[in-house]
Scaffold this motif. Structure first.
Motif, PDB file in Angstrom:
ATOM      1  N   THR A   1       1.037  -1.038   0.119  1.00  0.00           N
ATOM      2  CA  THR A   1      -0.072  -0.006  -0.153  1.00  0.00           C
ATOM      3  C   THR A   1       0.815   1.188  -0.005  1.00  0.00           C
ATOM      4  OG1 THR A   1      -0.166   0.087   2.481  1.00  0.00           O
ATOM      5  CG2 THR A   1      -1.799  -1.084   1.140  1.00  0.00           C
ATOM      6  N   LYS A   2       0.298   2.400  -0.167  1.00  0.00           N
ATOM      7  CA  LYS A   2       0.922   3.683  -0.169  1.00  0.00           C
ATOM      8  C   LYS A   2       0.577   4.497   1.153  1.00  0.00           C
ATOM      9  CE  LYS A   2       2.202   4.865  -4.947  1.00  0.00           C
ATOM     10  NZ  LYS A   2       2.123   5.653  -5.798  1.00  0.00           N
ATOM     11  N   CYS A   3       1.608   4.852   1.769  1.00  0.00           N
ATOM     12  CA  CYS A   3       1.615   5.734   2.987  1.00  0.00           C
ATOM     13  C   CYS A   3       0.919   6.938   2.479  1.00  0.00           C
ATOM     14  CB  CYS A   3       2.787   5.741   3.890  1.00  0.00           C
ATOM     15  SG  CYS A   3       4.087   7.027   3.368  1.00  0.00           S
TER      16      CYS A   3
ATOM     17  N   ARG B   1       2.343   9.863   2.646  1.00  0.00           N
ATOM     18  CA  ARG B   1       3.295  10.585   1.710  1.00  0.00           C
ATOM     19  C   ARG B   1       3.813  10.104   0.490  1.00  0.00           C
ATOM     20  NH1 ARG B   1       6.739  13.439   6.525  1.00  0.00           N
ATOM     21  NH2 ARG B   1       4.990  14.385   7.743  1.00  0.00           N
ATOM     22  N   GLY B   2       3.219   8.879   0.168  1.00  0.00           N
ATOM     23  CA  GLY B   2       3.561   8.342  -1.195  1.00  0.00           C
ATOM     24  C   GLY B   2       4.678   7.305  -1.059  1.00  0.00           C
ATOM     25  N   HIS B   3       5.140   6.972   0.343  1.00  0.00           N
ATOM     26  CA  HIS B   3       6.081   5.669   0.116  1.00  0.00           C
ATOM     27  C   HIS B   3       5.167   4.495   0.198  1.00  0.00           C
ATOM     28  CE1 HIS B   3       8.055   8.940   2.624  1.00  0.00           C
ATOM     29  NE2 HIS B   3       8.838   9.200   1.150  1.00  0.00           N
ATOM     30  N   VAL B   4       5.780   3.395  -0.454  1.00  0.00           N
ATOM     31  CA  VAL B   4       5.127   2.229  -0.582  1.00  0.00           C
ATOM     32  C   VAL B   4       5.755   1.196   0.707  1.00  0.00           C
ATOM     33  CG1 VAL B   4       5.092  -0.076  -1.921  1.00  0.00           C
ATOM     34  CG2 VAL B   4       5.236   2.335  -3.242  1.00  0.00           C
ATOM     35  N   THR B   5       4.561   0.709   1.065  1.00  0.00           N
ATOM     36  CA  THR B   5       4.801  -0.089   2.611  1.00  0.00           C
ATOM     37  C   THR B   5       3.976  -1.264   2.615  1.00  0.00           C
ATOM     38  OG1 THR B   5       3.125   1.352   3.504  1.00  0.00           O
ATOM     39  CG2 THR B   5       5.468   2.060   3.831  1.00  0.00           C
TER      40      THR B   5
ATOM     41  N   CYS C   1       5.707   2.877   8.461  1.00  0.00           N
ATOM     42  CA  CYS C   1       6.298   3.291   7.126  1.00  0.00           C
ATOM     43  C   CYS C   1       7.991   3.322   7.474  1.00  0.00           C
ATOM     44  CB  CYS C   1       5.804   4.577   6.547  1.00  0.00           C
ATOM     45  SG  CYS C   1       6.990   5.068   5.102  1.00  0.00           S
TER      46      CYS C   1
END
Length: 56
Positions: free
Chosen positions: A28-30, A32-36, A42
């Motif tokens: 999924t994306k946090c 802020r746009g990071h993939v976790t 995150c």
């Protein structure tokens, strides 16, 4: 104790083992746009559920 009466054939064994597939992890994306991974903090920004949890 239950014991099989006959040996399981090779085709039955292999067709049963054919179900042992690996899957790619769900991502999924946090905010802020990071993939976790889902339901985890995150690792890039240290946030979980729009809260700062870790100091990164």
């Amino acid at each position: 104790m239950a014991v099989p009466k006959r040996r399981t054939s090779r085709s039955n064994t292999r067709s049963r083992r054919a179900q042992w597939k690996t899957q790619a992890p769900a991502l999924t994306k946090c905010p802020r746009g990071h993939v976790t991974r889902p339901h985890t903090v995150c690792p890039t920004c240290g946030r979980y559920n729009d809260r700062q949890v870790l100091d990164v």
